[in-house]
Scaffold this motif. Structure first.
Motif, mmCIF file in Angstrom:
data_model
loop_
_atom_site.group_PDB
_atom_site.id
_atom_site.type_symbol
_atom_site.label_atom_id
_atom_site.label_comp_id
_atom_site.label_asym_id
_atom_site.label_seq_id
_atom_site.Cartn_x
_atom_site.Cartn_y
_atom_site.Cartn_z
ATOM 1 N N ARG A 1 -11.689 8.422 -19.885
ATOM 2 C CA ARG A 1 -11.978 9.519 -20.321
ATOM 3 C C ARG A 1 -11.699 10.974 -20.299
ATOM 4 N N SER B 1 -8.651 13.320 -18.585
ATOM 5 C CA SER B 1 -7.407 12.962 -19.350
ATOM 6 C C SER B 1 -6.373 13.383 -18.838
ATOM 7 N N GLU B 2 -4.968 12.633 -19.440
ATOM 8 C CA GLU B 2 -3.690 13.380 -19.024
ATOM 9 C C GLU B 2 -3.734 14.984 -20.151
ATOM 10 N N PRO B 3 -3.274 16.146 -19.016
ATOM 11 C CA PRO B 3 -3.120 17.077 -19.450
ATOM 12 C C PRO B 3 -1.772 17.611 -20.332
ATOM 13 N N MET B 4 -1.152 17.066 -20.519
ATOM 14 C CA MET B 4 0.493 17.143 -21.282
ATOM 15 C C MET B 4 0.876 15.680 -22.058
ATOM 16 N N SER B 5 1.767 16.184 -22.848
ATOM 17 C CA SER B 5 2.354 14.957 -24.211
ATOM 18 C C SER B 5 3.639 15.699 -24.645
ATOM 19 N N ALA C 1 6.324 16.313 -23.022
ATOM 20 C CA ALA C 1 6.934 16.799 -22.136
ATOM 21 C C ALA C 1 7.715 15.585 -21.158
ATOM 22 N N ASP C 2 9.268 15.323 -21.565
ATOM 23 C CA ASP C 2 9.465 14.802 -20.521
ATOM 24 C C ASP C 2 10.037 15.279 -19.327
ATOM 25 N N ASP C 3 9.471 16.343 -18.788
ATOM 26 C CA ASP C 3 9.424 17.394 -17.003
ATOM 27 C C ASP C 3 8.488 17.069 -16.836
ATOM 28 N N PHE D 1 3.978 18.581 -12.877
ATOM 29 C CA PHE D 1 2.676 19.274 -13.477
ATOM 30 C C PHE D 1 1.588 18.132 -13.012
ATOM 31 N N TRP E 1 -1.438 18.626 -11.701
ATOM 32 C CA TRP E 1 -2.549 18.748 -12.089
ATOM 33 C C TRP E 1 -4.267 18.108 -11.277
ATOM 34 N N VAL F 1 -6.308 20.515 -9.961
ATOM 35 C CA VAL F 1 -7.059 21.268 -11.392
ATOM 36 C C VAL F 1 -8.147 20.114 -10.690
ATOM 37 N N GLU G 1 -11.503 21.059 -9.542
ATOM 38 C CA GLU G 1 -12.129 21.646 -9.875
ATOM 39 C C GLU G 1 -12.743 21.118 -11.330
ATOM 40 N N ILE G 2 -12.838 20.384 -12.097
ATOM 41 C CA ILE G 2 -13.590 20.541 -12.951
ATOM 42 C C ILE G 2 -14.223 18.747 -12.793
ATOM 43 N N LEU H 1 -19.959 10.123 -23.917
ATOM 44 C CA LEU H 1 -18.606 10.294 -23.401
ATOM 45 C C LEU H 1 -18.593 8.309 -22.017
ATOM 46 N N ILE I 1 -15.919 10.037 -30.398
ATOM 47 C CA ILE I 1 -17.144 10.165 -29.732
ATOM 48 C C ILE I 1 -18.014 11.608 -29.382
ATOM 49 N N ARG J 1 3.284 29.478 -21.347
ATOM 50 C CA ARG J 1 2.666 28.544 -20.410
ATOM 51 C C ARG J 1 1.788 28.414 -19.869
ATOM 52 N N VAL K 1 -5.919 24.425 -21.428
ATOM 53 C CA VAL K 1 -6.308 23.343 -22.002
ATOM 54 C C VAL K 1 -7.260 22.608 -20.424
ATOM 55 N N HIS L 1 -10.839 21.024 -20.953
ATOM 56 C CA HIS L 1 -11.002 19.647 -20.107
ATOM 57 C C HIS L 1 -12.000 19.760 -19.433
ATOM 58 N N SER M 1 -7.388 17.050 -25.119
ATOM 59 C CA SER M 1 -6.827 18.798 -24.796
ATOM 60 C C SER M 1 -4.998 17.651 -23.712
ATOM 61 N N THR M 2 -3.771 19.124 -24.393
ATOM 62 C CA THR M 2 -2.567 18.314 -23.981
ATOM 63 C C THR M 2 -2.399 19.779 -23.873
ATOM 64 N N LEU M 3 -1.260 20.222 -23.220
ATOM 65 C CA LEU M 3 -0.237 20.985 -23.015
ATOM 66 C C LEU M 3 1.176 20.702 -23.509
#
Lengths: 190, 109
Positions: A44, A47-51, A53-55, A59, A63, A67, A70-71, A140, B45, B86, B93, B97, B103-105
């Protein structure tokens, strides 16, 4: 418990006369915000950063490698700031009322009485952002650990005394929301 | 996607249904780069007030506009918060996060 702000908008928010029961809850906040190794909580928070896109495989891999650390650091830093502010609060001295059914995951604290203490918590203006992040993070993580759903969140709000860890954690999720709302109001976002 | 996503939706905003709102960066919309969407998804939530605040902070949107997007997430399960190049979408994004929003790209159709 009284909440007020000293003087101008740039000043600290002060929680005064905090009941020992709430001192105990507040002191658990940084720990509650830590997902540890819990897969659902980690999924949670990271979470996934992309939705769609098939390529996106490369990325997503980048991530996770660049990335997400860093988070993670951002979350850790926020927890440390909050932990530092909370360090001024004493241990309440209230005994846990019973062992938690979940081994290794805290104790059930129940109030003996809601008697205000003389203790106060000061949140400097510069720390409020960290507090908002940690409060949300804790909500969360607790929800993920306990499997709280829409129905849970819209259901009856439990109050102490608690007989189950589930009840205590749902109370905490709501209590952390209350604190978050107070801080957002103080920041002009309420 | 379960509904409602946010637990404490006040009656005053419950009826404020709006058509989907897409924010486009006009400076970059005509760039050669294929536009990408920054999408925020439903979460049962996180409270609606926190989501609204994050939209204000991250995108600099006014409170009304942020509330419209938050309601879109609530009512439709998702909202496109921004569209454009992009690199900037990735940055948004990442920021979202950092506030623990789902959130998504997504490549714009």
């Amino acid at each position: 418990m009284k909440v007020y702000r000293k003087g101008k908008e740039s000043s600290a928010v002060i929680f005064e006369d905090i009941e020992p029961f709430f001192i105990d809850i507040l002191r658990q906040l940084p720990g509650d915000a830590d997902p540890g190794d819990h897969p659902g909580a980690r999924a949670r928070l990271f979470s996934e950063p992309m939705s769609g896109a098939d390529d996106g495989d490369e990325f997503v891999e980048d991530w996770k490698n660049f990335v997400q650390p860093e988070i993670r650091d951002l979350f850790l830093s926020a927890r440390e700031i909050v932990g530092g502010d909370l360090a001024a609060l004493p241990v309440s001295g209230l005994p846990p009322t019973s062992g938690d059914a979940d081994a290794g995951y805290g104790e059930l604290f129940n109030p003996v009485a809601f008697i205000p203490s003389e203790h106060s918590l000061t949140i400097p203006a510069a720390h409020m952002e960290a507090w908002l992040r940690v409060l949300n993070q804790a909500r969360l993580v607790l929800a993920a650990r306990r499997g709280f759903t829409d129905a849970t969140m819209n259901g009856e709000r439990p109050f102490p005394p608690f007989s189950k860890p589930h009840e205590r954690d749902l109370f905490k999720v709501n209590f952390y929301d209350d604190i978050q709302q107070l801080l957002m109001q103080e920041m002009g976002y309420g | 996607m379960p509904s409602p996503p946010f637990p404490l939706l006040p009656a005053t905003v419950r009826s404020a249904t709006a058509e989907p709102t897409v924010e486009t960066d006009e400076e970059t919309d005509t760039a050669a780069d294929v536009p990408w969407n920054v999408v925020v998804h439903n979460d049962p939530i996180t409270t609606m007030s926190y989501v609204t605040m994050v939209f204000q902070k991250v995108f600099g949107y006014a409170r009304d506009k942020s509330t419209r997007h938050m309601l879109e997430v609530h009512q439709r399960g998702r909202s496109i918060l921004w569209s454009g190049v992009r690199e900037r979408a990735e940055l948004y994004v990442e920021q979202l996060h950092g506030y623990q929003l789902l959130s998504t790209l997504e490549r714009a159709l």
